[in-house]
Design an enzyme around this catalytic site. Structure first.
Site, short mmCIF file in Angstrom:
data_model
loop_
_atom_site.label_atom_id
_atom_site.label_comp_id
_atom_site.label_asym_id
_atom_site.label_seq_id
_atom_site.Cartn_x
_atom_site.Cartn_y
_atom_site.Cartn_z
N ASN A 186 4.77 6.92 -3.04
CA ASN A 186 5.49 6.70 -1.97
C ASN A 186 5.94 5.35 -1.97
O ASN A 186 5.46 4.80 -1.71
CB ASN A 186 4.66 7.21 -0.67
CG ASN A 186 5.63 7.34 0.61
OD1 ASN A 186 6.38 7.54 0.50
ND2 ASN A 186 5.02 7.45 1.54
N LYS A 212 8.01 5.03 -0.07
CA LYS A 212 8.75 3.99 1.21
C LYS A 212 9.65 3.69 1.61
O LYS A 212 11.13 3.97 0.33
CB LYS A 212 7.91 3.46 2.80
CG LYS A 212 6.12 3.81 2.20
CD LYS A 212 5.16 3.24 2.46
CE LYS A 212 3.74 3.87 2.35
NZ LYS A 212 2.47 3.21 3.25
N HIS A 258 3.89 13.14 7.83
CA HIS A 258 3.24 10.77 7.37
C HIS A 258 2.74 10.01 7.85
O HIS A 258 3.78 10.33 8.90
CB HIS A 258 4.50 10.24 6.17
CG HIS A 258 3.70 8.91 5.29
ND1 HIS A 258 3.54 7.34 6.03
CD2 HIS A 258 2.86 8.93 4.09
CE1 HIS A 258 3.18 7.16 5.90
NE2 HIS A 258 2.71 7.21 4.07
N GLU A 276 3.41 7.25 9.23
CA GLU A 276 4.26 6.23 9.62
C GLU A 276 5.87 7.56 10.62
O GLU A 276 6.47 6.48 11.55
CB GLU A 276 5.44 5.73 8.53
CG GLU A 276 4.41 4.91 7.77
CD GLU A 276 4.02 4.61 6.42
OE1 GLU A 276 5.25 4.33 5.64
OE2 GLU A 276 3.40 3.96 5.75
N GLU A 302 -4.96 11.31 4.72
CA GLU A 302 -4.51 9.82 4.79
C GLU A 302 -4.66 9.02 6.04
O GLU A 302 -4.39 8.79 6.91
CB GLU A 302 -3.41 9.06 3.95
CG GLU A 302 -2.84 9.81 3.42
CD GLU A 302 -1.25 9.25 2.40
OE1 GLU A 302 -0.90 8.30 1.97
OE2 GLU A 302 -0.22 8.72 3.72
N GLY A 329 -1.81 0.94 3.82
CA GLY A 329 -1.09 -0.71 4.00
C GLY A 329 -2.32 -1.60 4.14
O GLY A 329 -2.04 -2.53 4.83
N SER A 346 -4.94 2.79 0.96
CA SER A 346 -5.01 1.30 -0.09
C SER A 346 -5.72 2.39 -1.38
O SER A 346 -6.99 1.75 -1.89
CB SER A 346 -6.21 1.19 0.84
OG SER A 346 -4.80 0.14 1.60
P1 PGA Z 1 -0.75 3.17 0.53
O1 PGA Z 1 -0.06 4.33 1.18
O2 PGA Z 1 -0.82 3.13 -0.46
O3 PGA Z 1 0.31 1.94 0.75
O4 PGA Z 1 -2.19 2.40 1.79
C1 PGA Z 1 0.19 5.60 1.75
C2 PGA Z 1 0.48 6.32 1.78
O5 PGA Z 1 1.23 5.48 3.23
O6 PGA Z 1 1.04 7.39 1.41
#
Ligand code: PGA
Length: 254
Positions: free
Chosen positions: A10, A12, A97, A99, A169, A175, A214
């Site tokens: 992903n 983003k 997701h 976000e 998640e 993140g 992460s």
């Molecule tokens: P990250 O994000 O691996 O940077 O923690 C995962 C995601 O948001 O799908």
């Protein structure tokens, strides 16, 4: 149906078409066809064409969009459309997701409509669920993910549930550098699997459940070795071509 384990990147809001092209050249150079797993990229929509161009000889690698609107078309300036994404070559879509839920206010109910629309459009929906830190600390993780799962699948027949991919998640792990332990991830994946089983109709084991939050080169193998972890959804660590290639080539011990 995707072959498991699934390795989903992903990106983003990172990697425009120029970066995406350079990334894919470098990534593909190091990454042979791997028939025992599925690879998926979720670039920004405006970079999808560059990624797909680079993949013209690699139909084993799939591309998806990070978001679609819950209506297929109409007066929705600025939105992504599921059917236009499919027409442009997308094969999958991220739905719910964290976000989208927490930054853009996407409701549980909207995720259900989007999962329905994805299947109607022949896109594989990757439905994301996960609790916030305060929900975890309040001890309501299980009820939160069960609620998100129920809402996300609300408009599907039992048989259609078999066409969905799930991603757990935890919001506190995205993140932040804090990863759920393999045991923690496994426990919640087990909760999701049990909820699928309780819904009936579908062989719960048939629905892949990815972990995200992460993930990196150092923890990918142990997460993938955990029971009920069928793949990884990766943000930050998917942005570097060498690092992402190393992750998708992780030796999977089951
Ligand atoms: P990250 O994000 O691996 O940077 O923690 C995962 C995601 O948001 O799908």
């Amino acid at each position: 149906m995707l072959r498991t384990p699934i390795f989903a990147a992903n990106w983003k809001l990172n990697h425009g078409p120029t970066d995406a092209k350079a990334f894919m050249q470098r990534f593909l150079h190091q990454t042979p066809r791997l028939d025992d797993r599925s690879m998926l990229f979720f670039p920004p929509a405006l970079s999808m064409a560059a990624v797909m161009d680079a993949l013209h000889e690699r139909p084993d690698v799939l591309v998806g969009v990070q978001h679609v609107h819950s209506e297929a078309s109409g007066a929705f300036t600025g939105e992504n459309s599921a059917s236009i994404a499919r027409d442009a070559g997308a094969r999958a879509v991220l739905i719910g997701h964290s976000e989208r839920r927490h930054v853009f206010g996407e409701s549980d109910e909207a995720t259900g409509r989007k999962v329905r629309l994805a299947l109607d459009t022949r896109l594989i929906p990757m439905l994301c669920v996960g609790e916030t830190l305060s929900e975890r600390e309040a001890g309501i993780t299980e009820s939160v993910v069960e609620r998100q799962l129920t809402a996300g699948l609300a408009l599907l027949t039992d048989a259609e549930v078999g066409q969905v991919v799930l991603a757990y998640e935890p919001v506190w792990a995205i993140g932040t550098g804090r990863t759920a332990t393999p045991a923690d991830a496994s426990a919640i994946h087990g909760v999701l699997r049990a909820a699928l089983r309780a819904r009936g109709g579908v062989r719960a084991g048939q629905v892949p459940i990815c972990y995200g939050g992460s993930v990196n080169r150092g923890n990918a193998a142990e997460l993938l070795a955990a029971p009920d972890v069928d793949g990884l959804l990766v943000g930050g660590a998917s942005l570097d071509a060498d690092g992402w290639s190393a992750i998708v080539r992780t030796e999977v011990r089951r």
